[in-house]
Structure formats: C-alpha cells, structure tokens
Design a protein around this motif. Structure first.
Motif, mmCIF file in Angstrom:
data_model
loop_
_atom_site.group_PDB
_atom_site.id
_atom_site.type_symbol
_atom_site.label_atom_id
_atom_site.label_comp_id
_atom_site.label_asym_id
_atom_site.label_seq_id
_atom_site.Cartn_x
_atom_site.Cartn_y
_atom_site.Cartn_z
ATOM 1 N N VAL A 184 0.836 -1.203 0.000
ATOM 2 C CA VAL A 184 0.000 0.000 0.000
ATOM 3 C C VAL A 184 0.873 1.255 0.000
ATOM 4 N N HIS A 185 0.561 2.186 -0.866
ATOM 5 C CA HIS A 185 1.263 3.460 -1.081
ATOM 6 C C HIS A 185 2.491 3.270 -1.964
ATOM 7 N N SER A 186 3.577 2.725 -1.414
ATOM 8 C CA SER A 186 4.811 2.500 -2.191
ATOM 9 C C SER A 186 5.261 3.750 -2.917
ATOM 10 N N ALA A 187 5.151 4.885 -2.238
ATOM 11 C CA ALA A 187 5.437 6.165 -2.871
ATOM 12 C C ALA A 187 6.871 6.629 -2.680
ATOM 13 N N SER A 188 7.593 6.042 -1.723
ATOM 14 C CA SER A 188 8.933 6.543 -1.391
ATOM 15 C C SER A 188 9.946 5.409 -1.372
ATOM 16 N N LEU A 189 9.984 4.648 -2.440
ATOM 17 C CA LEU A 189 10.896 3.512 -2.519
ATOM 18 C C LEU A 189 11.984 3.759 -3.569
ATOM 19 N N SER A 190 13.064 3.001 -3.442
ATOM 20 C CA SER A 190 14.175 3.103 -4.385
ATOM 21 C C SER A 190 13.896 2.235 -5.607
ATOM 22 N N PRO A 191 14.630 2.474 -6.699
ATOM 23 C CA PRO A 191 14.475 1.611 -7.874
ATOM 24 C C PRO A 191 14.647 0.134 -7.544
#
Length: 429
Positions: A198-205
């Motif tokens: 849920v969200h996964s808006a601030s993850l690295s490649p």
C-alpha cells in the motif's frame, strides 16, 4: 415537507440543524490532518479508547458507503483490531452489508508477531473465514518490517504462509516504511504475487524491481498521498517498472469511498508529474501516456487481480459473478453526451450518478437508493460512538484533534507595487 412549488420569491427560507460554513475570516473549522498528526492522535494517544462497538460502527457505515459509491468489493485494511473481540465486531459489520469484503486483519498497537501467533487469532480465522468463499475473504495487514536485524515480522509472514492467506503491507511511506523492509521480505522469500503493497510512494528503484520481479502489486491512495505526506502518488513510477496497480481510499473519515474521486485524482497526479518532468527538460508532452481507460481498469479489474479474484469479478465476462454498476442520472446536465465513455466515468461521473449496483447477482442499490441496508442503524451506532469518544477525550482534546494547528504562513515581499489606478485617477482630476 417543503416542495419546489412552495418556494415563492421572497418567502423566508430556514435551514435547521446545519453545520454552517460561513466562509468569513473567523476560520472556526480547521480540520486537515497530516500523517504525523494522525499518528499522534490515533496511534499514540487515543486509539486504545476504541471499543469493539466503535469498530463495528465505523465498519458498518464505511461498508455501506462503499456499495453506495458502486464499489462491489472492498478490502477493509483494519489496523485497529486490538483484540479478537474488535475483530469479531468488524466482521459482524461487514456481514450485515450486502457487498463482497475482505477483512485485512491488523493491530497497530502491537508488533504483528505478537498478535498473529496467538491461538485466539488462529481460532478467529477458522471460525469466521475459513471456507467462506469469495463473499468474505481474509488477509493479514501490518506495516512493512523495519531495519531490525532480528526480523521479528518473519513470524507473521510464516503464519500467513501456513494459513494460506495473503499479506498486505504499508510500504514506501516517507520516513516510516522504507526500502530495508522490502529487501528483508525479498531475501526471506516473502515477496509473492499475492502481496499487496500500500502506497509504495517513497521507494528506491531496487525495491520497485523486487516487487515487479516477484509479481506483487501496489494499492495507490492518491488523495491520501497528496495530502497526508506518504510521498508523491507513484503510478508514474509503477508504470515504468511494470507493477500492477489498484486504487484505494486511505480512510473514509479522512476522505471518502468515492472511487470516482480516486480515479480522477490518480489520472491527474500521474499527468502532472509527466508534464513536470518534461518541462524540467525543456520539453512538452504531446501525447498522454496514461489514459482514462487504464485508470478505470485499475479501479475495477486492478483491484480484483490484487486480491486474487480476477477469475470471478472485475470485468463483465461469461462465467464471472454478476457484479455490475449502472451509472445513470437523467437529471444531470453532464450525463450526456457520452462521447468518450472511459473519460466520462473518470472526469464527469460521481457517486451521485450511481443508479444501480448488483453484487453477486443481488441488487443492493436501485434508482439511486440503497436496498436491504439499515442506514438509520448505522447512524445511531456512529452517533453513539462519537458521543462516547468525545466524552472520553474531553472537549479540549476533541477540539484540538478535530482542528489541528495551522502553521504560520509567510507571503513573499513583492517588489512590484501596482500604481496604475492611482496615477490614472490623478490625471483625470
């Protein structure tokens, strides 16, 4: 009852029992939480005050709101289940409403490894969900593991695997659920096609690659991400990595269960970022990459795929369940013409245009009115809960919670002062 024919010109008009937004300079109603304020108010201070009947009241009204908005299948990301009694109440509410639901069981007041491994938790699942079919599903919901080398969340993942139920987890929430958690899940074999992030808006490649490689999907809550601060709504990135998307609303007291609003916000946010990136490179977008049809797909079949029900619902096909939504409002000036049906659904339609809703062949809304739903009961339950919580918190804490502080705002000094009107007046004199 007053009718339109009674409203003669000049006749006094009285509105009673209303909350009045005067729009004057008093600013008496300032509600508008950030994620931090939500954590402080609910998690740290007052969440433990919620009784099972309060969870029941919230679930009952939210479930009714979902089907009213044309959402036939809803995942209840229920992270306030402090005890199995709270979970029983949440499930009771879902079973009273004629929709299809998945209870995603969570308890933010404890580590997931503490509550998920108890006999009470297992007994609750077996009694209420095991073998119930697709009208009432189950998942385990908890925040993504942190950077603790001990990886205590491993026990919860193992419980889910043993029970054969999916996991849904917060990920990529700025400053909270970070890349280290995705890596731990991946390295221990807990990233699966059934996992919903849920969200996964601030993850690295790297994290996006791991999710994509293991077949996971992301539930995007655009209105929440834009307002609360999890990070910029990530559909523009998810498309690049080929990660499946579904749409969600974070909480229905914060926003609403209006899937039309979610679609509109998501398409707009994605296109804003596309323009922004191109403008920074001195380019202009000449063709949109994300189309309305794709966003409608995320709102329907995307959700069905995320919870493993794509073979049963999500599209109108022979052999699937009869889940249908009729959007029809002959009294609306934007109900016609329908030249681009997908664009019309996203940019013109709204929950008030949902004429008929059918769930598993059962009509649950007809001619804009709910069928087989006791809305008065839900209102009474909510009124009782609000009254109880308000008395428990006290008026000062309640007022502070409902009207969070507004920070100081600085307006830039403007070196240009428009004097044209004054000069023109002097000349005229």
């Amino acid at each position: 009852m007053t009718t339109a024919a009674d409203l003669e010109a000049g006749r006094p008009l009285v509105f009673r029992n209303a909350t009045v937004l005067t729009m004057d300079d008093g600013h008496r109603v300032l509600a508008g939480w950030t994620l931090t304020q939500y954590f402080v108010f609910y998690y740290l201070n007052w969440g433990k005050k919620f009784r099972p009947q309060d969870v029941y009241a919230g679930n009952l009204l939210s479930a009714i709101e979902s089907i009213d908005a044309g959402v036939t299948t809803t995942v209840d990301w229920s992270h306030g289940l402090q005890t199995t009694d709270h979970a029983e109440a949440a499930t009771d509410a879902l079973e009273e409403v004629p929709g299809r639901f998945v209870l995603a069981y969570g308890n933010i007041q404890q580590g997931s490894w503490e509550w998920s491994t108890t006999p009470e938790f297992r007994d609750f699942y077996v009694r209420r969900f095991d073998g119930r079919g697709d009208m009432l599903g189950f998942a385990i919901a908890f925040d993504i593991p942190g950077d603790d080398p001990a990886f205590p969340e491993k026990a919860t993942f193992e419980v889910a695997r043993e029970m054969g139920v999916p996991v849904t987890t917060h990920a990529g929430v700025y400053g909270i659920c970070l890349d280290a958690g995705v890596r731990k899940m991946y390295e221990n074999g807990f990233c699966t096609p059934q996992t919903v992030y849920v969200h996964s808006a601030s993850l690295s490649p790297d994290s996006y690659h791991m999710i994509a490689a293991t077949g996971g999907s992301v539930s995007v809550s655009t209105e929440s991400e834009c307002s609360a601060g999890q990070g910029y709504p990530p559909t523009w990135k998810l498309r690049k990595y080929g990660i499946p998307v579904s749409l969600s609303q974070d909480t229905s007291v914060w926003w609403s269960a209006d899937i039309f609003s979610a679609m509109r916000a998501t398409l707009s946010a994605d296109r804003v970022m596309d323009h922004f990136e191109n403008h920074n490179e001195g380019k202009a977008v000449t063709n949109h990459h994300l189309r309305a049809e794709q966003v409608v797909d995320w709102a329907t079949r995307g959700g069905a795929k995320a919870i493993g029900l794509d073979s049963a619902v999500g599209s109108v096909e022979e052999g699937k369940r009869a889940d249908l939504v009729l959007i029809k409002n002959d009294d609306s000036p934007v109900g016609f013409p329908v030249l681009n049906p997908y664009g019309h659904v996203v940019y013109q339609a709204q929950r008030g245009d949902v004429h008929t809703v059918v769930v598993n062949g059962r009509v649950v809304k007809l001619d804009h009115k709910l069928v087989g739903v006791d809305l008065a009961k839900a209102r009474r339950a909510i009124d009782e809960t609000v009254g109880y919580l308000r008395s428990e918190l006290g008026e000062q804490a309640w007022a502070e919670g409902m009207n969070p502080e507004v920070p100081e705002h600085e307006t830039l000094a403007n070196p240009y002062t428009y004097t044209g009107a004054a000069a023109w007046k002097e000349e005229e004199e």
